[in-house]
Design a protein around this motif. Sequence first.
Motif, short mmCIF file in Angstrom:
data_model
loop_
_atom_site.label_atom_id
_atom_site.label_comp_id
_atom_site.label_asym_id
_atom_site.label_seq_id
_atom_site.Cartn_x
_atom_site.Cartn_y
_atom_site.Cartn_z
N TYR A 183 -64.12 12.98 10.16
CA TYR A 183 -63.85 14.39 10.39
C TYR A 183 -64.11 14.84 11.83
O TYR A 183 -63.31 15.54 12.43
CB TYR A 183 -64.72 15.25 9.47
CG TYR A 183 -64.22 15.31 8.05
CD1 TYR A 183 -63.04 15.97 7.75
CD2 TYR A 183 -64.93 14.72 7.02
CE1 TYR A 183 -62.58 16.04 6.45
CE2 TYR A 183 -64.48 14.78 5.71
CZ TYR A 183 -63.30 15.44 5.43
OH TYR A 183 -62.85 15.51 4.16
N LEU A 184 -65.25 14.45 12.34
CA LEU A 184 -65.70 15.09 13.57
C LEU A 184 -64.79 14.83 14.78
O LEU A 184 -64.36 15.78 15.43
CB LEU A 184 -67.16 14.69 13.84
CG LEU A 184 -67.92 15.64 14.75
CD1 LEU A 184 -67.83 17.07 14.28
CD2 LEU A 184 -69.36 15.21 14.87
N PRO A 185 -64.48 13.57 15.09
CA PRO A 185 -63.63 13.36 16.27
C PRO A 185 -62.28 14.06 16.13
O PRO A 185 -61.74 14.57 17.11
CB PRO A 185 -63.44 11.84 16.31
CG PRO A 185 -64.52 11.28 15.50
CD PRO A 185 -64.83 12.29 14.45
N ALA A 186 -61.77 14.11 14.92
CA ALA A 186 -60.48 14.77 14.71
C ALA A 186 -60.62 16.27 14.92
O ALA A 186 -59.79 16.90 15.57
CB ALA A 186 -59.97 14.48 13.30
N LYS A 187 -61.71 16.84 14.38
CA LYS A 187 -61.91 18.29 14.52
C LYS A 187 -62.01 18.68 15.99
O LYS A 187 -61.49 19.72 16.41
CB LYS A 187 -63.18 18.68 13.77
CG LYS A 187 -63.43 20.17 13.71
CD LYS A 187 -62.56 20.84 12.68
CE LYS A 187 -62.74 22.35 12.67
NZ LYS A 187 -61.82 23.00 11.74
N ILE A 188 -62.68 17.85 16.76
CA ILE A 188 -62.82 18.16 18.18
C ILE A 188 -61.45 18.21 18.84
O ILE A 188 -61.15 19.09 19.64
CB ILE A 188 -63.72 17.10 18.87
CG1 ILE A 188 -65.14 17.20 18.32
CG2 ILE A 188 -63.73 17.29 20.38
CD1 ILE A 188 -66.00 16.00 18.63
N GLN A 189 -60.60 17.24 18.48
CA GLN A 189 -59.28 17.19 19.11
C GLN A 189 -58.37 18.32 18.64
O GLN A 189 -57.43 18.68 19.34
CB GLN A 189 -58.60 15.83 18.86
CG GLN A 189 -59.33 14.66 19.47
CD GLN A 189 -59.79 14.89 20.89
OE1 GLN A 189 -59.15 15.60 21.64
NE2 GLN A 189 -60.93 14.31 21.26
N ILE A 190 -58.65 18.86 17.46
CA ILE A 190 -57.83 19.99 17.00
C ILE A 190 -57.91 21.12 18.02
O ILE A 190 -56.91 21.74 18.36
CB ILE A 190 -58.32 20.49 15.62
CG1 ILE A 190 -57.90 19.50 14.55
CG2 ILE A 190 -57.76 21.88 15.31
CD1 ILE A 190 -58.38 19.86 13.16
N TYR A 191 -59.11 21.35 18.54
CA TYR A 191 -59.26 22.47 19.46
C TYR A 191 -59.11 22.08 20.92
O TYR A 191 -59.18 22.94 21.79
CB TYR A 191 -60.61 23.16 19.24
CG TYR A 191 -60.66 23.83 17.89
CD1 TYR A 191 -59.79 24.87 17.62
CD2 TYR A 191 -61.51 23.39 16.90
CE1 TYR A 191 -59.78 25.48 16.38
CE2 TYR A 191 -61.50 23.98 15.65
CZ TYR A 191 -60.65 25.03 15.40
OH TYR A 191 -60.63 25.63 14.17
N SER A 192 -58.97 20.79 21.21
CA SER A 192 -58.74 20.49 22.63
C SER A 192 -57.35 19.93 22.89
O SER A 192 -56.85 20.04 24.00
CB SER A 192 -59.82 19.54 23.16
OG SER A 192 -59.85 18.37 22.41
N VAL A 193 -56.73 19.33 21.90
CA VAL A 193 -55.40 18.76 22.13
C VAL A 193 -54.35 19.34 21.19
O VAL A 193 -53.33 19.87 21.64
CB VAL A 193 -55.42 17.22 21.99
CG1 VAL A 193 -54.02 16.67 22.15
CG2 VAL A 193 -56.33 16.60 23.03
N ILE A 194 -54.60 19.27 19.90
CA ILE A 194 -53.55 19.64 18.95
C ILE A 194 -53.11 21.09 19.14
O ILE A 194 -51.92 21.40 19.10
CB ILE A 194 -54.02 19.38 17.50
CG1 ILE A 194 -54.29 17.89 17.31
CG2 ILE A 194 -52.99 19.87 16.50
CD1 ILE A 194 -54.83 17.51 15.96
N ASN A 195 -54.06 21.96 19.43
CA ASN A 195 -53.67 23.38 19.56
C ASN A 195 -52.90 23.67 20.84
O ASN A 195 -52.49 24.78 21.08
CB ASN A 195 -54.90 24.29 19.44
CG ASN A 195 -55.81 24.19 20.63
OD1 ASN A 195 -55.65 23.33 21.48
ND2 ASN A 195 -56.78 25.08 20.70
#
Lengths: 254, 559
Positions: free
Chosen positions: B178-190
């Motif tokens: 969960y965690l590494p993905a969640k971080i990337q949601i707000y730095s890359v995916i968005n």
Amino acid sequence: MKGIKLIIHQDMVNYRRPTSFQLRETYPLPPLSTVIGMVHNLCGYQQYEPMDISVQGDYFSKTNDLYTRYEFKNGMKFEKGRHQLKVNEFGVSRGIGYTELLVDVNLIIHIIPKDQSKVKEIYQFLKYPVEFPSLGRREDLANFEEVKIVEIQKQELSNERDFKDQWHAYIPINWLTDEKLSIEGEGTDLSGTRFILPKVYELYNLGTEKKPKYKRNWIEREEVLYSGDFIIFEEEIVPIDEEGDIVFLNLEEE
Amino acid sequence: MSELAENDIIEFRLNSWLENAAICGLVNILGEDHVTIKNQSIEVPLSEFVNFEEVYFNYFAKQYEKLSSFTKILAYEAEMARQQQDNFSHFTRKDYDRLQKYLTDLKRYGTSNSYKAVYPLIESSVDIEGLLKSIKLDKLKKNELEQNREQVVERVKKLYEQLDKVYVYFKRADVQRYLPAKIQIYSVINKGYSDVSFLNRQESKGDFFEKYHQYFVSSMMNYLNEEHKKDKLTCSNCHRPIKKGDLSYSFINQAGYDANRKQSNAWDFNNDLYMCPICRLMYTCIPAGFTYVYNQGLFVNDNHTLQSLIDVNKGIRLNVLELNKTDVRSKNTYAALIRTLQDQMNRQSRKEIQDIQVIRYENERYYFNLLPKHILRTINMSKEKLPQLFNAGFTLNSESHYLYPEVVDSLMNNTNLFRLIHQILRVKATGGQVYTSSNQIMKMIEINQNFLKELIQMTPLEPQELERIRRDGYFFKKEYANKRKGDSVGLRLLNALKVNDRNAFMDILLNSYMYLNKQVPHYFTEVFSDDEHYKTIGYCFVTGMIGEAHNAEGGNENE
């Protein structure tokens, strides 16, 4: 078969790709629907007159430019903070947008109406237009350098035609699958871009009969290959006009 | 998936840059072996989408691992192990300070919103937030380490025990998922899209894997299971029939328009741009198609074949990674772009590359550049010279400028470098902060000549000739007994260059040569041939006058 041949020069043009908004991107040559629209507008036709269009040509370079963009909703009242302009009581947003422009476009366009008796009429309207002809955006003046009626016939090529570095064309995709031409490229890679060009639409009513809301349903599309790097083989049978220019169309037998 | 055959295939075709970026992203996420790459399209077996959310989030987590705060958090573990192995024999004040700094980082990240959103998803008895809060390390008093070493070490050891618990927690499989993905949601995916599904503000809590699956994957599967023969509408991208036009483009950043309030964009004021669920899933892959470094993203739309599209962008990603090995800087995206383009040009030497569209994502906007043939050739010819500008820069109006991105930006915008050269020389002549040697300025003049040569008929001056002009400029200034007088002549020449006044330039020059009683070099006659020669010769000469000596000239005046 007769058709009208147009030789056009344009300065800075945008043939917009429909899904582009922030940067209004352009097709490399006018898509079929754009040409059909121009012809219909100049001829004053209110109904679709079936026709085939062949487009070939070239541009010198591409560039991006700024323009002022006005956006609004029909009948929306002015709201401070949302709209920049107040037009009577209505609001309009004003901002900037970018548009991709083709520079110095030269085109050869063949227009072949299905109803051959219309050739003369269309020719007259294009030769003596009621107002300035434009192709692309409204402001993209089309300078008709030549307008004439030409005889177009399927002929066997006595020599192969090399289109290298001359100009580009929208080539019907079946010419490629029928191996009428070879596309220069490394290995099996083709050089050129495939487009599915819009051609004819039909109005579709999204609303009710009393309160109609129309959208366009594209009923005819044509898949083409845009390329400027190809050879059409000797002995292939292709439509050619009386001046020796190839017409990129699949003509039905007369 | 009952009605769908296992071996059903979905095709995605190239279209404009947005779709191309998305398709490129889709290939990146699934891996090239899992898709069939055709000339203008890819074919993906439906089975690849069954658990698409896993590969999807995993891709971002892996790809941006290096830049992730999670990596930074776990990085200390190695150091901790080393200290324990050495039994703290080499533990110094520096180590202590570093540990303290690390702890502030750990607490800051560990209690940030994206971490907090993940904790409830983990089924664990550990109260990680409480644990993080309880971690404390007192400041080291003066000479404490020297006098009370054992006590200090004891303190650190205790802390390490707590840290151990933290690491155990962070290394759990579910946390790692969960965690590494969640971080990337707000730095890359968005950076690609926002406001829908797990990116919706109201939906920020909860399992985003599930949310993605439901919102994107399931709706696509449902769509495929439904009958569409009677549908009247079509998807604007792939032309698949759809029943309702309810999926608009507005969830993609900077795409589409406000279909409710700005209808004038559409034909007859009725929005006719909507997509099918298949394309919507594809569009969520846009951020995987771009290469991001902090807030800058890059995508090159070399669309003449799908393979070349993938190759170019892969090249950029690899180059970015390599360039960022030591130090992550935003200007490296430019360098990566240039390197990749040069690689491509070397490989495709026989085939000319055509107008290539470069899309940059900066300041939450997309910027578009077209690289026409002549710019690509300029970049290729300047292969050896460009990297020499890497560390150069200058400060103007207390704003720092880096030469490399400025030069590439100018070239991409199809403008010559005279303005930039002038700026640097001016700052240099007036004693401002310049980190650019005269050698580097000479390289810019050469790159500029490469650029001009592509645009107009001109015979460029050879580098040796340019170098001679620069040397003449250098020795010309040396002739002046009064240094200030030389400086003022340099500035006046610079002004004459800026306003394109050849007569004034020659006036000043001839006057000075007469004053010094020296022969005027013959190449100044070429000044009158055209503007480009005039400026090239002029700037070389002034570079010599203003700049420092090269080694061969036996002086180390300014450096």
